[in-house]
Design an enzyme around this catalytic site. Sequence first.
Site, PDB file in Angstrom:
ATOM      1  N   HIS A   1      50.314 -83.719 -27.192  1.00  0.00           N
ATOM      2  CA  HIS A   1      49.809 -85.656 -28.171  1.00  0.00           C
ATOM      3  C   HIS A   1      48.991 -85.095 -29.125  1.00  0.00           C
ATOM      4  CE1 HIS A   1      45.490 -85.255 -26.525  1.00  0.00           C
ATOM      5  NE2 HIS A   1      46.599 -84.558 -26.120  1.00  0.00           N
TER       6      HIS A   1
ATOM      7  N   CYS B   1      44.951 -80.099 -22.239  1.00  0.00           N
ATOM      8  CA  CYS B   1      46.494 -80.512 -22.930  1.00  0.00           C
ATOM      9  C   CYS B   1      46.096 -80.573 -24.007  1.00  0.00           C
ATOM     10  CB  CYS B   1      46.510 -82.929 -22.905  1.00  0.00           C
ATOM     11  SG  CYS B   1      47.264 -83.136 -20.969  1.00  0.00           S
TER      12      CYS B   1
END
Length: 502
Positions: A404, A423
């Site tokens: 992301h 992440c």
Amino acid sequence: MISSPVENHMPIWIYQRRIWACLLAGAFLLPVFMFSGTSALLASTHGRAQWFGPMQNNLVGVKKRHISARRRTVRRNYNLNPRRKAHSSSRDFFGRNLVRTTYARRDKQPVVLRGLVKPGVRLSPQKMKRAFVGSYAPGYAKSPTPIFSPATLAVTLQATARYRAITQGGGWQRIPGGKALKAGVTGNRVIQVKNRLMKTGDYPNAPTISDEYDEATEQAVKRFQLRHGLAPDGSVGPATLRAMNVSAGKRLAQLEKNLFRLQQKADEGLPSRFVMVNIPDYRVEIVENGNVKARHNVVVGRASRQTNIIKANITQANFYPYWHVPRSIVVKDLLPRIRRGENVLRKMRLRIYRKWGGRPLNPALINWNSPSAASLKFRQEPGVNNALGMLRLNMPNLHAIYLHDTPVQSLLSRQTRAYSSGCVRVKDVFKLADWLLKDTAGWTSERIQATVRAGKSKTVTLNKPVPVYFDYITAWAKPDGTVQFRGDIYRRDGELRIASKS
């Protein structure tokens, strides 16, 4: 205490721990409510006072500001710029978009009105620069050979044999500690550094060696630093000295373990298009037809919240995503901040639910010190300051991790980049999205750019999913023979040794 929700009212939080300070602040705000023709209710919840005024579309409050403040506002944000007006965006308590209009009156006392506006984002030039979309230019990646490739496997095998010979020949001597070595320094430690660099081919072999730290030494140190993922400043500081003092036997063991990892991946077979995140290298490779199209810096999980080794498929590009806060972050980060009195809910634009799909809860009615608070669900609204940034690449997997964007771009330029909760944050993620969507009908660079400008949440499904690998390679060789080493940030090289013995 409040026993039931106050409907059609919006809380204004006053962060004071003493009730007399809350009452004083309330007495100051009372004329504001009286002027605007609204009602107010003073209540005390968990040691804080709150004013409740009815939600109004046209007028919530009136505030005076100095005329110079108007010049600092962001102009033309919403294309609502009649003469002698200025506008800037803000949020209400529940994260809804507000527009703030400053009117300059004849008496030069501006009046600020706040009203609800439709969802949407107007990006500043800096944000648009971050969201620049374009195809990868030829030669974007200086070294086109992927880590996961037969060529890398072959040269890593040769490098392992070379380091085995160095180890059998006695390796290299340890360099004693001391002050940092840099250009112009002389002494015996400089000779030891040159001997160490000659062992691994960073410094050319010579019959005699001077004790001067000259330009050739500085360039040799830079080559060594680049091979070990260090900042190439050309001086031998603490980090460079630690890397030089890792024994030849340990470097050989590191190569052997990673040779095993590379061989495993070669046996699995690789697709023509894939994305590979090398966790200890803090980089992602974009591979197509056996060549690296690009490499991006990434931020991976810190040692206490490690990024998992996974294989998945990127299936969607989610523009302006919602962030469903993982329970681990709620317990370890979010709740402690709320209990300390930080205004994190409003600052992060978080909504609270008892279960997904239910009605949002009023944070004023929640006992944050209760153990049941850990079971609440938190969702961050889309926006440029969302924790996932302006783009998330969905890749279904058991660990709920993904690639992301990030609003904290500065971390992507640091030398070591293990800061996330698992992440992977990607630099220039919109270039990656452009490459992923090139086979999806209608999704050109221009359309991606228009979607970013629109500022609305949108999910695009890829025409063909693209495989993605999160792996852990701490040593490999390049086709030119240079051997790359990276720090074992998660201590997994040792785990591999234990597994191989058992």
